[in-house]
Design a protein around this motif. Structure first.
Motif, short mmCIF file in Angstrom:
data_model
loop_
_atom_site.label_atom_id
_atom_site.label_comp_id
_atom_site.label_asym_id
_atom_site.label_seq_id
_atom_site.Cartn_x
_atom_site.Cartn_y
_atom_site.Cartn_z
N VAL A 25 81.79 87.99 54.63
CA VAL A 25 81.99 87.01 53.56
C VAL A 25 80.64 86.80 52.87
CG1 VAL A 25 82.74 84.68 52.98
CG2 VAL A 25 83.82 85.89 54.87
N MET A 26 80.68 86.55 51.57
CA MET A 26 79.46 86.41 50.77
C MET A 26 78.82 85.04 50.99
SD MET A 26 77.39 87.98 48.76
CE MET A 26 78.27 89.41 48.13
N PHE A 27 78.31 84.84 52.20
CA PHE A 27 77.62 83.58 52.51
C PHE A 27 76.13 83.78 52.28
CE2 PHE A 27 81.33 82.36 55.38
CZ PHE A 27 81.86 81.50 54.42
N ASN A 28 75.74 83.89 51.02
CA ASN A 28 74.36 84.19 50.68
C ASN A 28 73.38 83.09 51.05
OD1 ASN A 28 76.12 83.46 48.20
ND2 ASN A 28 74.12 82.64 47.66
N GLN A 29 73.87 81.81 51.17
CA GLN A 29 72.94 80.74 51.55
C GLN A 29 72.46 80.86 52.99
OE1 GLN A 29 71.29 78.49 49.80
NE2 GLN A 29 72.16 79.43 47.96
N ARG A 30 73.11 81.70 53.77
CA ARG A 30 72.61 81.95 55.13
C ARG A 30 71.30 82.74 55.11
NH1 ARG A 30 77.49 83.22 59.44
NH2 ARG A 30 78.88 81.50 58.87
N THR A 31 70.92 83.26 53.95
CA THR A 31 69.64 83.96 53.84
C THR A 31 68.52 83.03 53.39
OG1 THR A 31 69.82 84.62 51.50
CG2 THR A 31 70.95 86.01 53.13
N ASN A 32 68.85 81.79 53.01
CA ASN A 32 67.84 80.84 52.58
C ASN A 32 66.94 80.49 53.76
OD1 ASN A 32 66.47 78.35 51.90
ND2 ASN A 32 67.96 78.05 50.26
N PRO A 33 65.62 80.73 53.66
CA PRO A 33 64.74 80.53 54.81
C PRO A 33 64.71 79.10 55.34
CG PRO A 33 63.47 80.92 52.82
CD PRO A 33 64.89 81.23 52.49
N ARG A 34 65.04 78.12 54.51
CA ARG A 34 65.08 76.73 54.98
C ARG A 34 66.16 76.56 56.04
NH1 ARG A 34 63.71 77.41 50.06
NH2 ARG A 34 62.13 76.13 49.01
N PHE A 35 67.34 77.11 55.76
CA PHE A 35 68.44 76.94 56.68
C PHE A 35 68.33 77.87 57.88
CE2 PHE A 35 70.19 75.89 52.39
CZ PHE A 35 70.09 74.52 52.56
N VAL A 36 67.71 79.02 57.66
CA VAL A 36 67.43 79.92 58.80
C VAL A 36 66.49 79.22 59.77
CG1 VAL A 36 66.38 82.11 59.49
CG2 VAL A 36 67.85 82.03 57.46
N LYS A 37 65.44 78.58 59.24
CA LYS A 37 64.47 77.87 60.08
C LYS A 37 65.13 76.71 60.80
CE LYS A 37 60.45 76.54 61.68
NZ LYS A 37 59.78 77.30 62.76
N LEU A 38 65.95 75.94 60.09
CA LEU A 38 66.62 74.80 60.71
C LEU A 38 67.53 75.26 61.85
CD1 LEU A 38 67.37 71.83 60.88
CD2 LEU A 38 68.99 72.17 59.00
N ARG A 39 68.26 76.33 61.63
CA ARG A 39 69.15 76.84 62.68
C ARG A 39 68.35 77.26 63.91
NH1 ARG A 39 72.59 81.66 63.90
NH2 ARG A 39 74.67 80.86 64.42
N GLU A 40 67.21 77.90 63.68
CA GLU A 40 66.36 78.30 64.80
C GLU A 40 65.90 77.08 65.60
OE1 GLU A 40 63.18 80.42 62.98
OE2 GLU A 40 64.33 82.28 62.71
N MET A 41 65.54 76.01 64.91
CA MET A 41 65.07 74.81 65.58
C MET A 41 66.18 74.13 66.36
SD MET A 41 62.70 73.33 62.45
CE MET A 41 62.08 71.89 63.31
N ILE A 42 67.38 74.13 65.80
CA ILE A 42 68.52 73.53 66.51
C ILE A 42 68.83 74.31 67.76
CG2 ILE A 42 70.99 73.06 66.37
CD1 ILE A 42 70.55 72.55 63.35
N ARG A 43 68.93 75.63 67.61
CA ARG A 43 69.35 76.48 68.73
C ARG A 43 68.29 76.55 69.83
NH1 ARG A 43 73.74 79.91 67.21
NH2 ARG A 43 73.01 81.65 68.47
N SER A 44 67.02 76.39 69.46
CA SER A 44 65.95 76.44 70.47
C SER A 44 65.82 75.14 71.24
CB SER A 44 64.62 76.76 69.79
OG SER A 44 64.17 75.66 69.02
N GLY A 45 66.45 74.06 70.75
CA GLY A 45 66.32 72.76 71.39
C GLY A 45 65.14 71.96 70.89
N GLU A 46 64.42 72.47 69.87
CA GLU A 46 63.23 71.80 69.39
C GLU A 46 63.53 70.42 68.81
OE1 GLU A 46 59.47 72.67 66.33
OE2 GLU A 46 61.01 74.19 66.66
N LEU A 47 64.73 70.23 68.27
CA LEU A 47 65.09 68.95 67.68
C LEU A 47 65.69 67.97 68.69
CD1 LEU A 47 66.71 70.01 64.30
CD2 LEU A 47 64.31 69.56 64.82
N GLY A 48 66.03 68.46 69.88
CA GLY A 48 66.75 67.62 70.82
C GLY A 48 68.18 67.40 70.35
#
Length: 391
Positions: A124-147
């Motif tokens: 699916v053409m989910f081009n906003q998944r390439t936006n580095p802001r949301f990529v970074k946020l997802r990494e922080m969520i998944r790593s547990g950095e945000l609690g």
């Protein structure tokens, strides 16, 4: 996959379809070529003389001349074309949204599950998944950095559209032609990001106004409240009549708050207001009644918006040729449709809706509105930027 170029067919040569087609023509998508185009309007295809032209997407899919198809038509056409492509053994990208209802989205996913070739790629053409802001946020969520996450709030009201925009295509902003308004046309990317980042909520209560700021019959103002299984809450506010509007995402969590605000140029950096200790721990152990933990502001400089549509198409071809992991797997297209359906169904029924939305009841409610859709658009003279297309 052999070393020969992937033969791609583009169905729908409107704003987005033409833009996608040009990427292939300009050789910006390695390993692929534009082999065919299709549109109900013959003049829309005149630019692409290097590609074979078909009067219908079905004819193009049945031609046997393609390896892959990109569907960039109005929303109601997505299921039929997507299913035909999958059943023909072709690789597939569908523009957002995957479908207007979970019932129709489910039909596409079932066709993929029954695909004749296991190696078929479906995206699916989910081009906003390439936006580095949301990529970074997802990494922080998944790593547990945000609690743990307490609250998510997204105000996305910088979708300003004029009456000329809505008159530019007969299918726009009607239940019969588009299946919805701001939730179905403008917001599928944000709805996808909501579920990609935070998962789907268990309950939704939404309020919508229909034709509040435009002469249209579908929703152009929406405010929704979300409840998650882990007790987190969320709000989602969208509109097409505000100007200049806002685009601000806040994530309140046990380690502070993340703010991504693209409303103003000065706010485009990614900000993390990080607490020195977990908020919950500080609340338990401090003897002070009002003071929160110490906070440091971390500004993550992020430039640009990522590869967007081009990156999705490059990734799609890489998945076909080399087995790369997809950025926007087709089966994940269901999540955003589920959220849009839940918000509209809640507004229609004036009650809280538990997910998953009853797919048959929603489809029937939408069909009832489409059946009595009597809106007639006033004619408008096309201007340079006014080209009918997927958006």
């Amino acid at each position: 996959m052999s070393e020969s170029l992937v033969r791609v067919g583009m169905v729908g040569i409107g704003t987005m379809g033409a833009a996608h087609a040009r990427l292939f023509v300009n050789q910006e998508i390695p390993g692929a070529r534009l082999a065919a185009v299709s549109d109900v309007n013959p003049t829309a295809m005149e630019e692409f003389t290097q590609a074979e032209q078909f009067p219908s997407g079905e004819a193009m899919i049945a031609s046997g001349e393609l390896d892959a198809v990109v569907v960039a038509t109005p929303h109601y056409d997505h299921p039929g074309l997507a299913i035909a492509a999958l059943e023909a053994g072709l690789h597939l990208v569908v523009e957002k949204p995957l479908a207007v209802s979970t019932l129709e989205a489910g039909r596409i996913i079932k066709a993929y599950e029954k695909r004749p070739r296991s190696e078929q790629v479906f995206a699916v053409m989910f081009n906003q998944r390439t936006n580095p802001r949301f990529v970074k946020l997802r990494e922080m969520i998944r790593s547990g950095e945000l609690g743990s996450i307490q609250r998510v709030s997204w105000i996305i009201t910088d979708w300003f559209r004029t009456e000329a925009y809505f008159r530019s295509g007969g299918w726009r902003a009607t239940w019969a032609g588009e299946g919805g308004g701001v939730l179905v046309n403008q917001c599928p990317h944000q709805l996808d990001l909501m579920q990609w980042l935070f998962g789907l909520p268990k309950k939704v209560r939404a309020f919508a106004q229909f034709g509040a700021d435009h002469e249209i019959e579908v929703e152009d103002r929406v405010t929704a409240y979300l409840e998650y299984a882990d007790r987190a809450t969320g709000t989602f506010i969208a509109a097409t009549g505000e100007f200049p509007g806002s685009n601000r995402l806040e994530v309140a969590c046990d380690r502070g708050k993340v703010v991504i605000d693209e409303s103003r140029e000065s706010d485009k950096a990614f900000r993390f207001l990080r607490t020195k200790v977990e908020v919950s721990e500080h609340s338990r152990v401090t003897d002070r009644r009002f003071d929160g933990p110490e906070v440091e502001e971390i500004v993550v400089p992020i430039d640009g918006k990522g590869g967007q549509h081009k990156a999705i198409l490059v990734n799609f071809i890489e998945a076909i040729r080399d087995g790369a992991d997809l950025i926007g797997p087709g089966v994940e297209g269901m999540g955003g449709v589920e959220l849009a359906n839940a918000m509209l169904y809640s507004a229609w029924t004036d009650r809280t809706v538990e997910l998953p939305v009853p797919e048959l009841a929603y489809a029937e409610a939408l069909a009832e509105r489409a059946a009595v859709s009597r809106f007639r658009k006033k004619p408008v003279v096309a201007v340079k930027d006014d080209v009918s297309g997927s958006y």
